[in-house]
Design an enzyme around this catalytic site. Structure first.
Site, PDB file in Angstrom:
ATOM      1  N   GLU A  37       0.778  -1.245   0.000  1.00 50.80           N
ATOM      2  CA  GLU A  37       0.000   0.000   0.000  1.00 50.80           C
ATOM      3  C   GLU A  37       0.811   1.298   0.000  1.00 50.80           C
ATOM      4  O   GLU A  37       0.823   2.051   0.969  1.00 50.80           O
ATOM      5  CB  GLU A  37      -1.001  -0.013   1.173  1.00 50.80           C
ATOM      6  CG  GLU A  37      -2.023  -1.125   1.041  1.00 50.80           C
ATOM      7  CD  GLU A  37      -3.181  -1.039   2.041  1.00 50.80           C
ATOM      8  OE1 GLU A  37      -3.094  -0.260   3.005  1.00 50.80           O
ATOM      9  OE2 GLU A  37      -4.183  -1.760   1.833  1.00 50.80           O
ATOM     10  N   GLU A  75      -6.053  -7.833  -0.876  1.00 49.66           N
ATOM     11  CA  GLU A  75      -6.737  -7.656   0.410  1.00 49.66           C
ATOM     12  C   GLU A  75      -8.187  -7.305   0.126  1.00 49.66           C
ATOM     13  O   GLU A  75      -8.470  -6.465  -0.730  1.00 49.66           O
ATOM     14  CB  GLU A  75      -6.133  -6.497   1.228  1.00 49.66           C
ATOM     15  CG  GLU A  75      -4.798  -6.782   1.865  1.00 49.66           C
ATOM     16  CD  GLU A  75      -4.327  -5.635   2.770  1.00 49.66           C
ATOM     17  OE1 GLU A  75      -5.149  -4.790   3.183  1.00 49.66           O
ATOM     18  OE2 GLU A  75      -3.118  -5.590   3.056  1.00 49.66           O
TER      19      GLU A  75
END
Ligand SMILES: *[C@@H]1O[C@H](CO)[C@@H](O)[C@H](O)[C@H]1NC(C)=O
Ligand SMILES: *[C@@H]1O[C@H](CO)[C@@H](O)[C@H](O)[C@H]1NC(C)=O
Length: 332
Positions: free
Chosen positions: A159, A266
């Protein structure tokens, strides 16, 4: 997140009977379905931190339970600062590496894929990683250790966010180049984008990543998607029963248009009817587009999640008891 021993015991005491229900398996064509294995990255405010107090490694016995349930990919989070405590280019902390490696070896020894996930958000000691050459050396060193294990997958970083977009491109390319230069040529590489690698904002933010190149042609675009109002995955409430598919449609089109492949690295939603429908809708849509979506991985399992809303940790995690049977039809 860290729980007291008492909370863990209390959670363990409330274990119900096996959550698995009879259900019909759909004709699945994902390559991967699994979960992120968290906790070695916990306690990031404490570097290096104390094993067993600030962080812990995933539990191979509960990983085995998930493998027995049908999962075949485990994304193992770790902190770069614990692996390379002084500079990104130095040699590894041998104990942290050994513990990480034993989890990875367990997973791949069982025939599943292990994703190495530096859970660093494009940062090292809190500062944005600016040196692509240091990052390339870091990845060259990591890949050297795992070069002979083709079930390992390298995930460049978890991320990236609030970073220069060209830097995100360059860091991913440096990682790819470092990995291949180490002779690790058989493995897939998961690249991630800016803006927390969100699928819902991918086309607005990460279009330049189309230009990543790999001599082995094994780049997989890893996107994340949560279904709460701000997409952060901090609430058990999903926006609507159709939000899952809606949030991955434009990214799917991007993959198709650009002849790329992706993985939903995710995702999660609370154990409730709206989220279950939203998740089922999203996974069905991904599998309908399995020419470009190779799999999905739930967030998260790990020994210290306790009563966390998305915990997939056997035997008593909230999602393990409440969501596994919803996901299982999509297993490989
Ligand atoms: C590695 O794991 C062992 C237990 O197997 C533990 O004693 C040790 O502190 C751990 N070290 C690190 C750095 O994770
Ligand atoms: C990809 O690279 C080419 C050549 O440098 C450039 O013209 C193009 O704009 C880039 N694509 C994106 C989406 O950034």
């Amino acid at each position: 997140m860290r729980l007291s021993h008492f909370a863990l015991l209390a959670a363990a005491a409330s274990v119900a009977a096996s959550p698995l229900k009879e259900h019909k398996k759909r004709a699945s064509s994902f390559k991967w379905f699994g979960v992120s294995e968290s906790c070695a990255e916990f306690g990031s405010g404490n570097i290096p931190g104390v094993y067993g107090t600030d962080f812990i490694f995933p539990d191979t016995s509960t990983i085995q339970t998930l493998i027995d349930d049908g999962m075949n990919i485990f994304r193992v989070a770790f902190l770069m600062e614990r692996l390379v405590p002084t500079t990104m280019t130095e040699s590894f902390d041998s104990e942290y590496l050994a513990n990480l490696t034993s989890v990875v070896d367990y997973i791949t020894g069982a025939g599943a894929y292990a994703v190495l996930d530096p859970h660093n958000y494009g940062r090292y000691y809190g500062s944005i990683i600016e040196s692509t050459s240091d990052f390339q050396t870091f990845w060259n060193n990591v890949a050297t250790k795992f070069a002979s294990n083709s079930l390992v997958i390298f995930d460049t970083n978890n991320e990236y966010h609030d970073m220069d977009q060209t830097l995100v491109l360059d860091l991913n390319q440096a990682a790819i180049d470092g990995i291949r230069a180490a002779g690790a040529t058989s493995q897939y590489i998961f690249v991630e984008g800016n803006s927390y690698t969100g699928a819902w904002t991918w086309t607005e933010v990460n279009g330049n990543l189309v230009n990543l190149t790999d001599t082995e042609n094994k780049i997989i675009y890893e996107m994340h998607q949560y279904l709460d109002s701000d997409g952060s995955g901090t609430s058990a409430t999903c926006v609507s029963h159709t939000i899952g598919q809606e949030r991955v449609e434009s990214a799917t089109q991007w993959l198709i248009d650009n002849d790329k492949v992706g993985v939903l690295g995710e995702f999660a939603g609370g154990v409730n009817d709206v989220c279950e429908e939203a998740i089922t809708g999203m996974l069905s849509y991904l599998i309908d587009n399995s020419a470009v979506w190779l799999g999905a991985s739930w967030w998260a399992a790990g020994p210290w999640w306790g009563d966390y809303i998305f915990s997939m940790e056997p035997p008593s995690g909230v999602a393990y008891t409440g969501m596994l049977s919803i996901l299982e039809p999509y297993f490989v």
